[in-house]
Each structure stands twice: as C-alpha cells, then as structure tokens.
Scaffold this motif. Structure first.
Motif, PDB file in Angstrom:
ATOM      1  N   ASP A   1      -9.852 -29.539  17.210  1.00 61.89           N
ATOM      2  CA  ASP A   1     -10.878 -28.777  17.931  1.00 61.89           C
ATOM      3  C   ASP A   1     -11.135 -27.383  17.355  1.00 61.89           C
TER       4      ASP A   1
ATOM      5  N   GLN B   1      -9.414 -22.461  18.150  1.00 67.48           N
ATOM      6  CA  GLN B   1      -9.374 -23.787  18.751  1.00 67.48           C
ATOM      7  C   GLN B   1     -10.243 -23.771  20.003  1.00 67.48           C
ATOM      8  N   ALA B   2     -11.044 -24.808  20.181  1.00 60.28           N
ATOM      9  CA  ALA B   2     -11.874 -24.919  21.383  1.00 60.28           C
ATOM     10  C   ALA B   2     -11.005 -24.855  22.639  1.00 60.28           C
ATOM     11  N   SER B   3      -9.816 -25.419  22.566  1.00 62.71           N
ATOM     12  CA  SER B   3      -8.910 -25.423  23.715  1.00 62.71           C
ATOM     13  C   SER B   3      -8.413 -24.035  24.086  1.00 62.71           C
TER      14      SER B   3
ATOM     15  N   ASN C   1     -20.310 -33.616  14.016  1.00 62.84           N
ATOM     16  CA  ASN C   1     -19.970 -32.266  14.458  1.00 62.84           C
ATOM     17  C   ASN C   1     -21.161 -31.327  14.269  1.00 62.84           C
TER      18      ASN C   1
END
Length: 143
Positions: A61, A99-101, A31
């Motif tokens: 994420d 969250q990346a999402s 990461n």
C-alpha cells in the motif's frame, strides 16, 4: 470543513483529482497515477522489493508523492513524528513514500497540503503561478 480529521486513502484521490489540469492514468495493475502536464505527482505503487516490512514482505500500500526539493524530502522522512519514508531506490529522487495504512497519522489538511505541494512540484511554471496567485494567503505564501 469545520473540524479536521485523520486522512484516508479516499482523500488522496479526491484531493489529487481536485487540482487543475489533472489526468489519471493507470499502471499495468490498475494502480492510479495522477499527472499534471504528463508529469506524475501522486503515484499509487504496486508492491516492490525496495519497500518491505520488518519481516521482508513487500508493502502492498505504498503511495509516492513528489516534493519540491531534496531538503523538503529530508525534512519529511527524517521527522520521526511523520509516517513518511524513502528507500535507496529513490535516492536522488524528489519524492517521499507513505503507506496508505498510515495516512491516518496525518490530518486531512496536512494531506491536502502534501498533494498541493506535489502538484506544484510537477506543474509547469505558468500553471504553478496561476494556482498560487489564486490560492496564496496567510497559510500558503507564494513561492
């Protein structure tokens, strides 16, 4: 860029790398951790038990961004219109999680300001002063 668009994960990497004096280190699982002067300012987390979904599954994420102060943190995490959150693990830590999402809930410009502010929170006074002198303007007053 003439029109703003929703933010993407690729933008986090691009914007963080574009800041001066940045190095990228990688955690044990590969990461990315972006640092200035050896201090992390953007950190892609690995799944951990402190950040879970409603079913109790570890979020895969999560990205951590440093912020200037507890007040800045609270203004982001308490605003229901933003995707930012925190966990008890980060009590007393000047950072927010997202969250990346959910990055698409931010515009690329909002993300750019978040990354810049994270960098400013961790950069040395000399580097911070130099960057602000170069980038101060109507949309970014000097601190």
């Amino acid at each position: 860029m003439t029109a703003d668009r929703p933010a993407r994960v690729e933008d986090v990497h691009e914007l963080a790398q574009a800041m001066p004096h940045v190095s990228v280190v990688h955690g044990s699982k590969g990461n990315a951790v972006y640092q200035v002067g050896g201090k992390s300012f953007v950190f892609f987390r690995t799944p951990r038990p402190d950040a879970v979904d409603s079913a109790g599954r570890k979020l895969p994420d999560v990205i951590m961004f440093w912020v200037e102060s507890e007040a800045d943190k609270q203004s982001l995490v308490q605003d229901p219109t933003t995707p930012f959150f925190t966990t008890p693990h980060f009590d007393g830590h000047n950072s927010v999680l997202v969250q990346a999402s959910r990055l698409g809930e931010l515009s690329r410009q909002e993300l750019a300001e978040l990354v810049q502010d994270a960098w400013l929170a961790q950069a040395s006074a000399r580097r911070r002063t130099a960057w602000l002198a170069e980038h101060a303007g109507p949309s970014r007053p000097e601190r």
